[in-house]
Design an enzyme around this catalytic site. Structure first.
Site, mmCIF file in Angstrom:
data_model
loop_
_atom_site.group_PDB
_atom_site.id
_atom_site.type_symbol
_atom_site.label_atom_id
_atom_site.label_comp_id
_atom_site.label_asym_id
_atom_site.label_seq_id
_atom_site.Cartn_x
_atom_site.Cartn_y
_atom_site.Cartn_z
ATOM 1 N N GLN A 101 -5.901 -4.515 -5.205
ATOM 2 C CA GLN A 101 -5.394 -3.168 -4.910
ATOM 3 C C GLN A 101 -3.989 -3.022 -5.490
ATOM 4 O O GLN A 101 -3.402 -1.950 -5.426
ATOM 5 C CB GLN A 101 -5.332 -2.952 -3.398
ATOM 6 C CG GLN A 101 -6.681 -3.042 -2.704
ATOM 7 C CD GLN A 101 -6.521 -3.145 -1.191
ATOM 8 O OE1 GLN A 101 -6.366 -2.149 -0.500
ATOM 9 N NE2 GLN A 101 -6.554 -4.342 -0.670
ATOM 10 N N HIS A 119 -6.544 0.321 -7.667
ATOM 11 C CA HIS A 119 -5.534 1.383 -7.555
ATOM 12 C C HIS A 119 -4.722 1.539 -8.831
ATOM 13 O O HIS A 119 -3.590 2.023 -8.803
ATOM 14 C CB HIS A 119 -4.631 1.137 -6.327
ATOM 15 C CG HIS A 119 -5.390 1.215 -5.035
ATOM 16 N ND1 HIS A 119 -4.975 0.623 -3.865
ATOM 17 C CD2 HIS A 119 -6.568 1.840 -4.738
ATOM 18 C CE1 HIS A 119 -5.864 0.874 -2.911
ATOM 19 N NE2 HIS A 119 -6.839 1.596 -3.421
HETATM 20 C C1 BJW Z 1 1.008 -11.429 3.543
HETATM 21 C C2 BJW Z 1 2.222 -11.898 3.107
HETATM 22 C C3 BJW Z 1 2.198 -13.158 2.538
HETATM 23 C C4 BJW Z 1 2.612 -10.008 3.900
HETATM 24 N N1 BJW Z 1 1.056 -13.828 2.447
HETATM 25 N N2 BJW Z 1 -0.118 -12.105 3.460
HETATM 26 C C5 BJW Z 1 -12.428 6.926 4.463
HETATM 27 C C6 BJW Z 1 -11.939 6.882 5.741
HETATM 28 C C7 BJW Z 1 -10.622 7.241 6.024
HETATM 29 C C8 BJW Z 1 -9.753 7.651 5.004
HETATM 30 C C9 BJW Z 1 -10.247 7.692 3.725
HETATM 31 C C10 BJW Z 1 -11.554 7.327 3.466
HETATM 32 N N3 BJW Z 1 -11.776 7.436 2.117
HETATM 33 C C11 BJW Z 1 -10.645 7.841 1.528
HETATM 34 C C12 BJW Z 1 -9.701 8.024 2.491
HETATM 35 C C13 BJW Z 1 -8.315 8.486 2.223
HETATM 36 C C14 BJW Z 1 -7.384 7.433 1.745
HETATM 37 C C15 BJW Z 1 -7.239 6.339 2.809
HETATM 38 O O1 BJW Z 1 -7.741 5.257 2.704
HETATM 39 N N4 BJW Z 1 -6.505 6.622 3.869
HETATM 40 C C16 BJW Z 1 -6.323 5.653 4.960
HETATM 41 C C17 BJW Z 1 -4.928 5.014 4.869
HETATM 42 C C18 BJW Z 1 -6.534 6.348 6.253
HETATM 43 N N5 BJW Z 1 -7.821 6.868 0.481
HETATM 44 C C19 BJW Z 1 -7.600 7.467 -0.676
HETATM 45 O O2 BJW Z 1 -7.049 8.562 -0.729
HETATM 46 C C20 BJW Z 1 -8.079 6.779 -1.930
HETATM 47 N N6 BJW Z 1 -8.797 7.687 -2.759
HETATM 48 C C21 BJW Z 1 -10.037 8.071 -2.475
HETATM 49 O O3 BJW Z 1 -10.652 7.646 -1.529
HETATM 50 O O4 BJW Z 1 -10.547 8.971 -3.397
HETATM 51 C C22 BJW Z 1 -11.765 9.651 -3.076
HETATM 52 C C23 BJW Z 1 -11.398 10.838 -2.258
HETATM 53 C C24 BJW Z 1 -10.509 11.756 -2.763
HETATM 54 C C25 BJW Z 1 -10.175 12.874 -2.006
HETATM 55 C C26 BJW Z 1 -10.723 13.038 -0.739
HETATM 56 C C27 BJW Z 1 -11.596 12.062 -0.225
HETATM 57 C C28 BJW Z 1 -11.943 10.962 -1.017
HETATM 58 C C29 BJW Z 1 -6.882 6.339 -2.772
HETATM 59 C C30 BJW Z 1 -6.064 5.284 -2.127
HETATM 60 C C31 BJW Z 1 -4.788 5.054 -2.964
HETATM 61 C C32 BJW Z 1 -3.856 4.024 -2.378
HETATM 62 N N7 BJW Z 1 -2.598 4.045 -3.088
HETATM 63 C C33 BJW Z 1 -1.545 3.124 -2.705
HETATM 64 C C34 BJW Z 1 -0.235 3.455 -3.466
HETATM 65 C C35 BJW Z 1 -0.207 2.944 -4.924
HETATM 66 C C36 BJW Z 1 0.905 3.532 -5.733
HETATM 67 C C37 BJW Z 1 2.290 3.017 -5.398
HETATM 68 O O5 BJW Z 1 2.510 1.830 -5.552
HETATM 69 O O6 BJW Z 1 3.132 3.836 -5.009
HETATM 70 O O7 BJW Z 1 -1.995 1.787 -2.937
HETATM 71 S S1 BJW Z 1 -1.207 3.170 -0.958
HETATM 72 C C38 BJW Z 1 -0.940 1.451 -0.797
HETATM 73 O O8 BJW Z 1 -1.938 0.922 0.118
HETATM 74 C C39 BJW Z 1 -1.210 0.828 -2.180
HETATM 75 C C40 BJW Z 1 -2.030 -0.385 -1.785
HETATM 76 O O9 BJW Z 1 -2.819 -0.802 -2.879
HETATM 77 C C41 BJW Z 1 -2.845 0.100 -0.611
HETATM 78 C C42 BJW Z 1 -3.362 -1.020 0.252
HETATM 79 O O10 BJW Z 1 -2.344 -1.668 0.922
HETATM 80 P P1 BJW Z 1 -2.353 -3.261 1.065
HETATM 81 O O11 BJW Z 1 -2.408 -3.893 -0.250
HETATM 82 O O12 BJW Z 1 -3.384 -3.649 2.035
HETATM 83 O O13 BJW Z 1 -0.868 -3.519 1.623
HETATM 84 P P2 BJW Z 1 -0.331 -3.434 3.137
HETATM 85 O O14 BJW Z 1 1.129 -3.280 3.060
HETATM 86 O O15 BJW Z 1 -1.069 -2.431 3.926
HETATM 87 O O16 BJW Z 1 -0.709 -4.850 3.759
HETATM 88 C C43 BJW Z 1 -0.102 -6.038 3.299
HETATM 89 C C44 BJW Z 1 -0.695 -7.199 4.080
HETATM 90 O O17 BJW Z 1 -0.170 -8.397 3.550
HETATM 91 C C45 BJW Z 1 -0.357 -7.184 5.561
HETATM 92 O O18 BJW Z 1 -1.557 -7.378 6.296
HETATM 93 C C46 BJW Z 1 0.586 -8.352 5.751
HETATM 94 O O19 BJW Z 1 0.410 -9.033 6.988
HETATM 95 C C47 BJW Z 1 0.196 -9.256 4.611
HETATM 96 N N8 BJW Z 1 1.239 -10.104 4.102
HETATM 97 N N9 BJW Z 1 3.179 -10.905 3.376
HETATM 98 C C48 BJW Z 1 -0.099 -13.222 2.948
HETATM 99 N N10 BJW Z 1 3.350 -13.709 2.093
#
Ligand code: BJW
Ligand code: ZN
Length: 257
Positions: A101, A119
């Site tokens: 991601q 992403h």
């Molecule tokens: C460690 C550590 C160490 C720390 N060792 N571990 C279905 C249901 C509900 C909502 C939706 C759904 N379908 C779509 C949605 C909407 C939305 C969504 O998911 N919303 C939810 C949040 C509710 N999704 C979207 O909009 C997606 N598009 C989509 O579905 O298109 C179709 C559509 C369009 C229109 C309408 C409907 C459908 C797109 C998602 C885009 C995500 N973009 C981002 C930003 C990127 C750009 C930027 O950099 O600015 O991507 S958001 C951000 O979150 C980024 C990441 O890739 C993504 C995931 O986060 P990640 O990687 O999990 O990070 P964290 O911070 O959450 O977690 C880090 C973890 O690491 C933690 O657990 C720590 O404990 C751990 N950690 N240090 C190991 N050293």
């Protein structure tokens, strides 16, 4: 650790599914959690295309300084021990690929080859009109973002951004913001890879963003085991066969040793 090692020993087509946590030890803040990006800036403004558009129109100085801050951490970051361990597993013929991601390009820099970026990718910009790819180098992109320094008008930002060589449209970073579709080629590659994996290694993701998290759950529903590496429990923990809590850069090299 013993159970996780036994699962690894039995697997021949491992796939790594990674999130921001794998890059935390490279100095890139995660999105959620105590040091997360969304604690400092509002997700609705900085994580959506409409928020960024409004910021460009109404507060371009704040957008410029946000982009400069993010470029500072993202463009100078180096792969850490966890990225390298994943690349080593692929090199050894045990890992079939990476579904990430992350947009930071650190899996590629660590030497991983078969990578699907759900992403998008910070370096690979696209034309907003015809989606033509416009690849930057890290130093080139850094220079581009540095040209936003001190910008106070939208035009001071927009005038620095390259235009598409095919249709003349504006280009933008190829990252996927909330409400935007995931890149079809990356999704297709990821789904195909995940459908054929016999062990999923989930590293550093909270598992709250869709549809990415569901791709991981689908593997487990099909019957494949999942090892999770994370600092703390998250939304995918209940799907994991084994969870190891701690820093990926410590645990992963120990796990595959
Ligand atoms: C460690 C550590 C160490 C720390 N060792 N571990 C279905 C249901 C509900 C909502 C939706 C759904 N379908 C779509 C949605 C909407 C939305 C969504 O998911 N919303 C939810 C949040 C509710 N999704 C979207 O909009 C997606 N598009 C989509 O579905 O298109 C179709 C559509 C369009 C229109 C309408 C409907 C459908 C797109 C998602 C885009 C995500 N973009 C981002 C930003 C990127 C750009 C930027 O950099 O600015 O991507 S958001 C951000 O979150 C980024 C990441 O890739 C993504 C995931 O986060 P990640 O990687 O999990 O990070 P964290 O911070 O959450 O977690 C880090 C973890 O690491 C933690 O657990 C720590 O404990 C751990 N950690 N240090 C190991 N050293
Ligand atoms: Zn174009």
């Amino acid at each position: 650790m013993d159970r996780a090692r036994a699962l690894l020993a039995d697997a021949s087509r491992i796939v790594a599914f990674t999130g921001a946590g794998i890059s935390a030890e490279s100095g890139i803040p995660t999105f959620r959690g105590k040091d997360g990006l969304w604690n400092d800036v509002e997700v609705e403004t900085f994580g959506t295309p409409w928020g960024i558009r409004a910021l460009l129109d109404n507060d371009p100085g704040r957008l410029a300084s946000h982009l400069l801050d993010r470029a500072d951490v993202l463009l100078d970051a180096q792969p850490n021990a966890a990225h390298k361990a994943i690349a080593d597993l692929e090199q050894a013929g045990r890992l079939a690929g990476v579904v990430t991601q992350n947009v930071d390009g650190l899996h590629r820099d660590a030497g991983s080859r078969n990578i699907f970026c759900l992403h998008g990718d910070l370096i690979n910009w696209r034309c907003v009109d015809c989606r033509q790819l416009h690849q930057h180098s890290r130093p080139g992109l850094k220079q581009l973002v540095q040209s936003f320094t001190g910008a106070t008008t939208a035009n001071e930002i927009l005038s620095q951004i390259p235009h598409c060589q095919v249709c003349g449209g504006l280009t933008r970073p190829g990252v996927v913001l909330f409400g935007e579709e995931l890149p079809t080629d990356q999704v297709e590659g990821a789904v195909d890879l995940l459908a054929r994996c016999d062990l999923l290694l989930v590293i550093g993701t909270s598992g709250v963003v869709e549809p990415a998290a569901s791709f991981a759950r689908t593997v487990v529903r099909r019957g494949a085991p999942m090892i999770e590496l994370n600092m703390e429990p998250g939304d995918l923990t209940s799907s994991a066969t084994v969870s190891l809590f701690g820093a990926a850069g410590n645990i992963l090299p120990e796990l595959i040793a």
